[in-house]
Design a protein around this motif. Structure first.
Motif, PDB file in Angstrom:
ATOM      1  N   ILE A 278      10.089 -21.996 -70.305  1.00 37.87           N
ATOM      2  CA  ILE A 278       9.183 -20.843 -70.212  1.00 37.87           C
ATOM      3  C   ILE A 278       7.845 -21.276 -69.613  1.00 37.87           C
ATOM      4  CG2 ILE A 278       7.831 -19.171 -71.562  1.00 37.87           C
ATOM      5  CD1 ILE A 278      10.202 -18.908 -73.439  1.00 37.87           C
ATOM      6  N   ARG A 279       7.403 -22.475 -69.981  1.00 41.35           N
ATOM      7  CA  ARG A 279       6.152 -23.001 -69.417  1.00 41.35           C
ATOM      8  C   ARG A 279       6.239 -23.077 -67.902  1.00 41.35           C
ATOM      9  NH1 ARG A 279       5.454 -28.820 -71.193  1.00 41.35           N
ATOM     10  NH2 ARG A 279       6.517 -29.334 -69.241  1.00 41.35           N
ATOM     11  N   TRP A 280       7.353 -23.618 -67.420  1.00 39.70           N
ATOM     12  CA  TRP A 280       7.497 -23.736 -65.974  1.00 39.70           C
ATOM     13  C   TRP A 280       7.744 -22.381 -65.314  1.00 39.70           C
ATOM     14  CZ3 TRP A 280       5.628 -27.514 -63.426  1.00 39.70           C
ATOM     15  CH2 TRP A 280       5.518 -28.783 -64.029  1.00 39.70           C
ATOM     16  N   ALA A 281       8.411 -21.486 -66.020  1.00 41.53           N
ATOM     17  CA  ALA A 281       8.618 -20.132 -65.480  1.00 41.53           C
ATOM     18  C   ALA A 281       7.280 -19.436 -65.266  1.00 41.53           C
ATOM     19  CB  ALA A 281       9.504 -19.321 -66.426  1.00 41.53           C
ATOM     20  N   ARG A 282       6.390 -19.553 -66.239  1.00 45.43           N
ATOM     21  CA  ARG A 282       5.064 -18.954 -66.102  1.00 45.43           C
ATOM     22  C   ARG A 282       4.283 -19.591 -64.963  1.00 45.43           C
ATOM     23  NH1 ARG A 282       3.712 -18.751 -72.611  1.00 45.43           N
ATOM     24  NH2 ARG A 282       4.792 -16.768 -73.035  1.00 45.43           N
ATOM     25  N   CYS A 283       4.450 -20.893 -64.818  1.00 43.98           N
ATOM     26  CA  CYS A 283       3.758 -21.596 -63.731  1.00 43.98           C
ATOM     27  C   CYS A 283       4.247 -21.118 -62.370  1.00 43.98           C
ATOM     28  CB  CYS A 283       3.968 -23.096 -63.882  1.00 43.98           C
ATOM     29  SG  CYS A 283       3.142 -24.068 -62.608  1.00 43.98           S
ATOM     30  N   ILE A 284       5.565 -20.965 -62.223  1.00 45.09           N
ATOM     31  CA  ILE A 284       6.127 -20.476 -60.958  1.00 45.09           C
ATOM     32  C   ILE A 284       5.658 -19.058 -60.690  1.00 45.09           C
ATOM     33  CG2 ILE A 284       8.271 -19.865 -59.751  1.00 45.09           C
ATOM     34  CD1 ILE A 284       9.627 -22.129 -61.352  1.00 45.09           C
ATOM     35  N   GLY A 294      11.367 -11.872 -56.987  1.00 40.78           N
ATOM     36  CA  GLY A 294      12.560 -11.750 -56.164  1.00 40.78           C
ATOM     37  C   GLY A 294      13.791 -12.407 -56.746  1.00 40.78           C
ATOM     38  N   LEU A 295      13.601 -13.238 -57.774  1.00 45.30           N
ATOM     39  CA  LEU A 295      14.749 -13.878 -58.416  1.00 45.30           C
ATOM     40  C   LEU A 295      15.687 -12.873 -59.063  1.00 45.30           C
ATOM     41  CD1 LEU A 295      13.048 -16.980 -60.103  1.00 45.30           C
ATOM     42  CD2 LEU A 295      14.542 -16.989 -58.095  1.00 45.30           C
ATOM     43  N   ILE A 296      15.208 -11.638 -59.279  1.00 42.47           N
ATOM     44  CA  ILE A 296      16.047 -10.602 -59.876  1.00 42.47           C
ATOM     45  C   ILE A 296      17.319 -10.372 -59.064  1.00 42.47           C
ATOM     46  CG2 ILE A 296      14.850  -8.751 -58.636  1.00 42.47           C
ATOM     47  CD1 ILE A 296      16.400  -8.566 -62.170  1.00 42.47           C
ATOM     48  N   PHE A 297      17.255 -10.662 -57.767  1.00 42.35           N
ATOM     49  CA  PHE A 297      18.404 -10.442 -56.889  1.00 42.35           C
ATOM     50  C   PHE A 297      19.412 -11.590 -56.940  1.00 42.35           C
ATOM     51  CE2 PHE A 297      14.971  -7.930 -54.965  1.00 42.35           C
ATOM     52  CZ  PHE A 297      15.583  -6.682 -54.920  1.00 42.35           C
ATOM     53  N   ALA A 355      24.708 -20.396 -69.430  1.00 40.72           N
ATOM     54  CA  ALA A 355      23.458 -20.894 -68.858  1.00 40.72           C
ATOM     55  C   ALA A 355      22.761 -19.809 -68.039  1.00 40.72           C
ATOM     56  CB  ALA A 355      23.736 -22.118 -67.984  1.00 40.72           C
ATOM     57  N   ASP A 356      23.538 -18.989 -67.337  1.00 41.71           N
ATOM     58  CA  ASP A 356      22.964 -17.901 -66.551  1.00 41.71           C
ATOM     59  C   ASP A 356      22.258 -16.877 -67.431  1.00 41.71           C
ATOM     60  OD1 ASP A 356      23.882 -19.045 -64.253  1.00 41.71           O
ATOM     61  OD2 ASP A 356      25.531 -17.658 -63.930  1.00 41.71           O
ATOM     62  N   ILE A 357      22.864 -16.568 -68.548  1.00 43.66           N
ATOM     63  CA  ILE A 357      22.257 -15.591 -69.465  1.00 43.66           C
ATOM     64  C   ILE A 357      20.972 -16.160 -70.070  1.00 43.66           C
ATOM     65  CG2 ILE A 357      22.583 -14.350 -71.648  1.00 43.66           C
ATOM     66  CD1 ILE A 357      25.586 -14.179 -70.918  1.00 43.66           C
ATOM     67  N   VAL A 358      21.001 -17.442 -70.451  1.00 43.55           N
ATOM     68  CA  VAL A 358      19.805 -18.091 -70.990  1.00 43.55           C
ATOM     69  C   VAL A 358      18.694 -18.101 -69.951  1.00 43.55           C
ATOM     70  CG1 VAL A 358      18.845 -20.274 -71.823  1.00 43.55           C
ATOM     71  CG2 VAL A 358      21.085 -19.507 -72.631  1.00 43.55           C
ATOM     72  N   ARG A 359      19.051 -18.408 -68.721  1.00 43.58           N
ATOM     73  CA  ARG A 359      18.063 -18.447 -67.645  1.00 43.58           C
ATOM     74  C   ARG A 359      17.442 -17.073 -67.413  1.00 43.58           C
ATOM     75  NH1 ARG A 359      19.196 -17.151 -62.288  1.00 43.58           N
ATOM     76  NH2 ARG A 359      17.494 -17.608 -60.844  1.00 43.58           N
ATOM     77  N   PHE A 360      18.254 -16.021 -67.480  1.00 46.54           N
ATOM     78  CA  PHE A 360      17.731 -14.673 -67.300  1.00 46.54           C
ATOM     79  C   PHE A 360      16.730 -14.329 -68.402  1.00 46.54           C
ATOM     80  CE2 PHE A 360      18.022 -10.098 -68.259  1.00 46.54           C
ATOM     81  CZ  PHE A 360      17.566  -9.581 -67.052  1.00 46.54           C
ATOM     82  N   GLY A 366       9.056 -15.285 -68.849  1.00 41.63           N
ATOM     83  CA  GLY A 366       8.034 -15.822 -67.953  1.00 41.63           C
ATOM     84  C   GLY A 366       7.058 -14.793 -67.439  1.00 41.63           C
ATOM     85  N   PHE A 367       7.430 -13.507 -67.518  1.00 48.13           N
ATOM     86  CA  PHE A 367       6.529 -12.452 -67.066  1.00 48.13           C
ATOM     87  C   PHE A 367       5.393 -12.198 -68.051  1.00 48.13           C
ATOM     88  CE2 PHE A 367      10.013 -11.157 -64.227  1.00 48.13           C
ATOM     89  CZ  PHE A 367       9.286 -10.891 -63.077  1.00 48.13           C
TER      90      PHE A 367
END
Length: 398
Positions: A278-284, A294-297, A355-360, A366-367
């Motif tokens: 989550i830390r890195w998600a917020r940073c990105i 755009g990762l939603i796609f 892993a895909d569900i966790v990543r989502f 991250g928002f």
């Protein structure tokens, strides 16, 4: 009220189904293009020129030791390369990594190894202060920076240095595969190999690399000076990203090497792993807000499952789900196994949908929020991913 809600659901359901269908199709296109970029990456293996071996300085910022620290650092002392220097740097004279460095100096007397102990601070990112302290002792004009959790083979230097034959190239970086222990880091490693790395390959194919990865950053001293030295990135969390991005803004090229390094994730509990991601998600998100949204796609697994559930298991949704998951798994195999030779992905391939569900979920988290905790210190992420310290340093950080 229930009648109105029911009518509203009936009206909105077709729109939602159409939206999920669009997301599934976009994900399939992404997966297909990801396979193409992987094939292009494998075919674009530039030959090694054994006559090109300019002297280099390896910079290794250290803070504490982990289980694999000695093995990782020793791999950089065993390079089949004629002339190179290694500078290890720490901020405290009591840092336990000093004992490891002293052991390396004794074991590899033929290698030019030095240790810099200095607590001078440039900014919020203390790893960058460590690098700035180390570079003052660098003898050579080409710098190689790699984190302490990176393991390499003896041909590493000779390979990653090759793109610098082109004088326009200022930075070289590398993809990586991760080793993992425990379910938390296994899922993280799978996401890295089959989702994060495909994104890098796609970016490289579409517009070229405009960033770098902490797995390896090869940078000319002239390029570093051009962007303002390490001081220019001293307040960024994603210092590796900036050490690639800023040179492109200054007119230099960044090249993705075909060398794959190994990154040790070690062992983390589920909460620590999620907090780190989550830390890195917020940073990105704050660094590249458009790209992050755009990762939603690319979340084909989640989109297809939502389509299947909301459509009541229609034949069309079953077909879309089958195609989406098939392409997802093909891309994961081609990039994770064939390109990266990632043992975790190969062994736990069946965990990819999980892993895909966790990543989502992590992407959604991250928002929200702009605060992070990094090695005991709380920071606020501000514009472009800069760090603003909220609390004074509580513990020794790198």
């Amino acid at each position: 009220m229930s009648v109105v809600s029911c009518q509203l659901s009936v009206v909105l359901l077709p729109d939602f189904l159409f939206l999920m269908l669009i997301f599934c199709l976009s994900a399939v296109l992404f997966y297909t293009y990801g396979v193409y970029t992987a094939i292009a990456f494998l075919r674009d293996s530039s030959p090694i020129n054994p006559e090109f071996h300019p002297p280099v300085t390896i910079l290794k910022p250290l803070c504490g030791v982990d289980k694999g620290t000695y093995t990782n650092l020793a791999s950089f002392c065993q390079q089949n390369y004629p002339q190179y220097q290694i500078i290890f740097s720490v901020r405290s004279s009591t840092d336990p990594s000093i004992e490891v460095v002293e052991k390396l100096i004794q074991q590899f007397p033929e290698i030019d190894i030095s240790l810099v102990v200095k607590d001078h601070i440039l900014g919020a990112n203390l790893k960058i202060s460590n690098l700035a302290n180390a570079v003052t002792a660098a003898k050579h004009d080409i710098l190689v920076i790699a984190d302490s959790d990176i393991l390499v083979g003896s041909d590493y230097l000779q390979t990653v240095i090759q793109p610098l034959k082109d004088e326009k190239v200022g930075v070289v970086t590398c993809l990586y595969r991760s080793t993992a222990q425990g379910i938390a880091t296994i899922l993280e490693a799978i996401c890295t190999a089959t989702d994060f790395q495909p994104g890098i390959l796609v970016s490289n194919q579409l517009e070229g690399i405009k960033f770098a990865l902490g797995s390896t950053i090869v940078i000319r001293k002239t390029t570093l000076k051009k962007i303002g030295g390490f001081a220019a990135v001293a307040d960024y969390l994603a210092d590796d990203y900036q050490l690639g991005y800023l040179p492109t803004q200054a007119g230099d090229k960044v090249v993705l090497s075909n060398y794959i390094v190994e990154h040790g994730l070690g062992h983390s509990n589920l909460l620590d792993s999620i907090n780190r991601q989550i830390r890195w998600a917020r940073c990105i998100r704050v660094s590249r807000p458009g790209g992050y949204a755009g990762l939603i796609f690319t979340f084909g697994t989640v989109s297809s499952l939502l389509l299947l559930i909301t459509s009541g298991g229609s034949i069309l949704s079953l077909l879309v789900v089958s195609i989406t998951l098939l392409m997802r798994l093909i891309m994961a195999w081609v990039i994770g196994v064939k390109v990266l030779n990632d043992a975790v992905t190969k062994k736990y391939f069946w965990l990819i949908p999980v892993a895909d569900i966790v990543r989502f979920i992590i992407w959604c988290c991250g928002f929200f929020g702009n605060t992070i905790e990094w090695r005991g210190t709380k920071f606020k992420l501000v514009k472009n991913g800069k760090l603003g310290m909220i609390e004074k340093e509580k513990s020794e950080v790198q």
